[in-house]
Enzyme design. Sequence first.
Site, mmCIF file in Angstrom:
data_model
loop_
_atom_site.group_PDB
_atom_site.id
_atom_site.type_symbol
_atom_site.label_atom_id
_atom_site.label_comp_id
_atom_site.label_asym_id
_atom_site.label_seq_id
_atom_site.Cartn_x
_atom_site.Cartn_y
_atom_site.Cartn_z
ATOM 1 N N GLU A 137 -35.132 16.010 -103.310
ATOM 2 C CA GLU A 137 -34.555 15.749 -101.989
ATOM 3 C C GLU A 137 -35.335 14.671 -101.254
ATOM 4 O OE1 GLU A 137 -33.754 18.019 -97.698
ATOM 5 O OE2 GLU A 137 -35.097 18.911 -99.196
ATOM 6 N N ASP A 172 -29.241 16.442 -97.740
ATOM 7 C CA ASP A 172 -29.507 17.029 -96.433
ATOM 8 C C ASP A 172 -28.979 16.072 -95.370
ATOM 9 O OD1 ASP A 172 -30.891 17.604 -93.908
ATOM 10 O OD2 ASP A 172 -32.119 18.993 -95.063
ATOM 11 N N GLU A 234 -29.945 24.528 -92.342
ATOM 12 C CA GLU A 234 -31.401 24.374 -92.342
ATOM 13 C C GLU A 234 -31.776 23.611 -91.078
ATOM 14 O OE1 GLU A 234 -34.904 22.906 -95.402
ATOM 15 O OE2 GLU A 234 -33.351 21.499 -94.789
#
Length: 257
Positions: A137, A172, A234
Amino acid sequence: MPRFAANISMLFAELPYLERFAAAAAAGFKAVEILSPYEFAAKETQRALLANGLELLLINAPPPNYTGGVPGYAAQPGNSDRFQRDIRRVLRYGDVLGVGIIHVMAGYAKGEEARDSFVNNLRWAADFAPQQQFTIEPLNAGDQPGYFLDDYNLAAEVLDVVNRPNVGLQYDAYHAQMIHGDAAKVWDTFGSRAVHVQIGAAPSRCEPGTGPVDFEELFRTIDNSEYKGWVSAEYTPSTVTTEDSLTWMRGWCEGED
């Protein structure tokens, strides 16, 4: 409709760790992710998952060094032996929990030697545990200065060189927006590589509903793509309780009924 999950390292943080599982289930979540569960025995987390009917989607690796080391170092040269020992430990831990995805954190390093270290460590992990899904990520340099994997183009290059079917991209929306200025465009460009999705508003990293990202449109785009995984919340709630921050999810679910 996207399947929403909760990152209980950040959500329900107003509660003790082992109470967060029940709170997530009560809020309607069927799955959770935990950034670093290693402070607790795997059996404790396993019991909390089972008691609340929750699936564990993801944990981070390698585990933190509690003597003061950084939480990730897969791109730091000279750490291959330690990396292999720690990944073996993570796999044993994850096996107890039935974890779906292990996110391999690159750590803080730069340059070709760091890139080679990251690639070699990822290849080793993928080959050592071919049935385990791993992810990488990109993290934005503002929050994580000096982090090796700080760009989605670099992540794509690493994935191409690693070339293992069980190593994929962790997308993300918060980091994508902070790195490239357009989370939706990042998804359009790299979403086909994604095996896990996380969301949070930019630049505040609170719940969806503030900032420049149109989450309703992003959710529709993800929903209409070939991505079949979970979309994990998140973020750090801007509200006193996590439950009060979930209006975005309830509104989306009601709107899609």
